[in-house]
Design a protein around this motif. Structure first.
Motif, PDB file in Angstrom:
ATOM      1  N   LEU A   1      -5.097  59.552  77.987  1.00  0.00           N
ATOM      2  CA  LEU A   1      -4.991  60.716  78.858  1.00  0.00           C
ATOM      3  C   LEU A   1      -3.898  60.489  79.894  1.00  0.00           C
ATOM      4  O   LEU A   1      -3.685  59.359  80.340  1.00  0.00           O
ATOM      5  CB  LEU A   1      -6.303  60.962  79.613  1.00  0.00           C
TER       6      LEU A   1
ATOM      7  N   GLU B   1      -2.808  62.078  83.688  1.00  0.00           N
ATOM      8  CA  GLU B   1      -3.311  62.920  84.778  1.00  0.00           C
ATOM      9  C   GLU B   1      -2.246  63.060  85.861  1.00  0.00           C
ATOM     10  O   GLU B   1      -1.583  62.097  86.229  1.00  0.00           O
ATOM     11  CB  GLU B   1      -4.564  62.294  85.377  1.00  0.00           C
TER      12      GLU B   1
ATOM     13  N   VAL C   1      -4.877  67.553  86.882  1.00  0.00           N
ATOM     14  CA  VAL C   1      -4.776  68.102  85.534  1.00  0.00           C
ATOM     15  C   VAL C   1      -4.717  66.923  84.575  1.00  0.00           C
ATOM     16  O   VAL C   1      -3.898  66.022  84.737  1.00  0.00           O
ATOM     17  CB  VAL C   1      -3.508  68.981  85.370  1.00  0.00           C
ATOM     18  N   GLN C   2      -5.599  66.936  83.574  1.00  0.00           N
ATOM     19  CA  GLN C   2      -5.607  65.890  82.562  1.00  0.00           C
ATOM     20  C   GLN C   2      -5.218  66.479  81.221  1.00  0.00           C
ATOM     21  O   GLN C   2      -5.650  67.578  80.862  1.00  0.00           O
ATOM     22  CB  GLN C   2      -7.008  65.281  82.408  1.00  0.00           C
ATOM     23  N   ILE C   3      -4.401  65.733  80.495  1.00  0.00           N
ATOM     24  CA  ILE C   3      -4.036  66.164  79.143  1.00  0.00           C
ATOM     25  C   ILE C   3      -4.226  65.008  78.170  1.00  0.00           C
ATOM     26  O   ILE C   3      -4.155  63.837  78.553  1.00  0.00           O
ATOM     27  CB  ILE C   3      -2.575  66.669  79.049  1.00  0.00           C
ATOM     28  N   ASN C   4      -4.445  65.355  76.927  1.00  0.00           N
ATOM     29  CA  ASN C   4      -4.501  64.386  75.853  1.00  0.00           C
ATOM     30  C   ASN C   4      -3.058  64.005  75.521  1.00  0.00           C
ATOM     31  O   ASN C   4      -2.286  64.845  75.069  1.00  0.00           O
ATOM     32  CB  ASN C   4      -5.204  65.015  74.648  1.00  0.00           C
TER      33      ASN C   4
ATOM     34  N   SER D   1      -1.564  64.926  72.022  1.00  0.00           N
ATOM     35  CA  SER D   1      -1.522  66.313  71.572  1.00  0.00           C
ATOM     36  C   SER D   1      -0.290  67.033  72.100  1.00  0.00           C
ATOM     37  O   SER D   1      -0.157  67.245  73.303  1.00  0.00           O
ATOM     38  CB  SER D   1      -2.778  67.048  72.033  1.00  0.00           C
TER      39      SER D   1
ATOM     40  N   SER E   1      -1.284  70.213  74.080  1.00  0.00           N
ATOM     41  CA  SER E   1      -1.767  70.069  75.454  1.00  0.00           C
ATOM     42  C   SER E   1      -0.650  69.751  76.447  1.00  0.00           C
ATOM     43  O   SER E   1      -0.812  69.938  77.646  1.00  0.00           O
ATOM     44  CB  SER E   1      -2.869  69.010  75.538  1.00  0.00           C
ATOM     45  N   THR E   2       0.503  69.306  75.965  1.00  0.00           N
ATOM     46  CA  THR E   2       1.608  68.964  76.872  1.00  0.00           C
ATOM     47  C   THR E   2       2.446  70.168  77.275  1.00  0.00           C
ATOM     48  O   THR E   2       3.252  70.080  78.188  1.00  0.00           O
ATOM     49  CB  THR E   2       2.549  67.909  76.257  1.00  0.00           C
TER      50      THR E   2
ATOM     51  N   PHE F   1       2.433  70.967  80.978  1.00  0.00           N
ATOM     52  CA  PHE F   1       2.356  69.767  81.813  1.00  0.00           C
ATOM     53  C   PHE F   1       3.735  69.214  82.151  1.00  0.00           C
ATOM     54  O   PHE F   1       3.995  68.052  82.039  1.00  0.00           O
ATOM     55  CB  PHE F   1       1.534  68.690  81.088  1.00  0.00           C
TER      56      PHE F   1
END
Length: 84
Positions: free
Chosen positions: A33, A35, A39-42, A45, A48-49, A52
């Motif tokens: 992850l 952060e 905000v947290q993203i995988n 993925s 998910s970016t 971000f």
């Protein structure tokens, strides 16, 4: 094993850098992850970016990894971000 690492960015996390981070993270089995500002993203993925890209030069992000190769993954990502 779960590990966390704080990194102060030398450059902003632009779309191209995020694609490179995803590619690098996918080399490991651990769940990773990233952060920034609550905000947290995988990190594995690409989807998910997409939202971000706000982390700017000089800001700090936190990378956490859980799994058998978590320590190796964090060290590799730290080195990767430091070299770019």
């Amino acid at each position: 094993m779960k590990k966390r690492l704080s990194i102060t960015l030398r450059r902003a996390l632009e779309p191209e850098r995020m694609r490179n981070i995803v590619a690098k993270a996918n080399q490991f089995d651990s769940y990773i992850l990233i952060e920034h500002q609550n905000v947290q993203i995988n990190a594995k993925s690409r989807l998910s970016t997409f939202g971000f890209f706000g982390a700017k030069q000089g800001e700090t992000i936190v990378i956490s990894a859980a799994g058998a190769d978590a320590e190796e993954a964090l060290e590799d990502l730290r080195s990767f971000l430091a070299s770019e």
